[in-house]
Enzyme design. Structure first.
Site: not given
Length: 124
Positions: A81, A92, A96, A115
């Site tokens: 990731e 963050r 991703r 997420h």
């Protein structure tokens, strides 16, 4: 008569719960998005992945274990990731890119903006 009904009902419930468990673990077909459709920050992250870095976050490149089971099943260590910067986020964020195989060369990339709740396969 009552015992037979109860036995059938228990059998039905057991089969039902087993079916739900199997279906819940089956990966669903992923939608596909072109690189050009990715947010600018995700396009930049993908470029860094293909170059092998440098990455802005220490956790970038770590093994993604696919606990959710949404990506095709692979052996442990197959997925990695990488964080996609989220403007305005103090951490963050939720975005991703997950790569399959060798991150720099595999061509197998998935994008999530929630997420890991959903993924889209990135088409190059």
């Amino acid at each position: 008569m009552h015992a037979k009904f109860l036995k059938n009902w228990v059998f039905f419930l057991a089969a039902f719960w087993l079916a739900i468990g199997v279906l819940a673990k089956t990966p669903q077909a992923l939608s596909v998005m072109a690189v050009e459709e990715l947010p600018h920050e995700a396009q930049h992250t993908l470029m860094l992945i293909k170059k092998g870095g440098p990455f802005p976050y220490d956790k970038d490149g770590r093994v993604f274990r696919n606990y959710e089971g949404l990506l095709p099943k692979q052996k442990r260590g197959y997925y990695h990731e990488f964080t996609v910067k989220t403007p305005g986020a103090r951490n963050r964020g939720a975005r991703r890119i997950v790569s399959g195989g060798d991150p720099a060369t595999s061509g197998e990339y998935y994008y999530t903006d929630d997420h890991y709740a959903t993924f889209q396969r990135i088409r190059e």
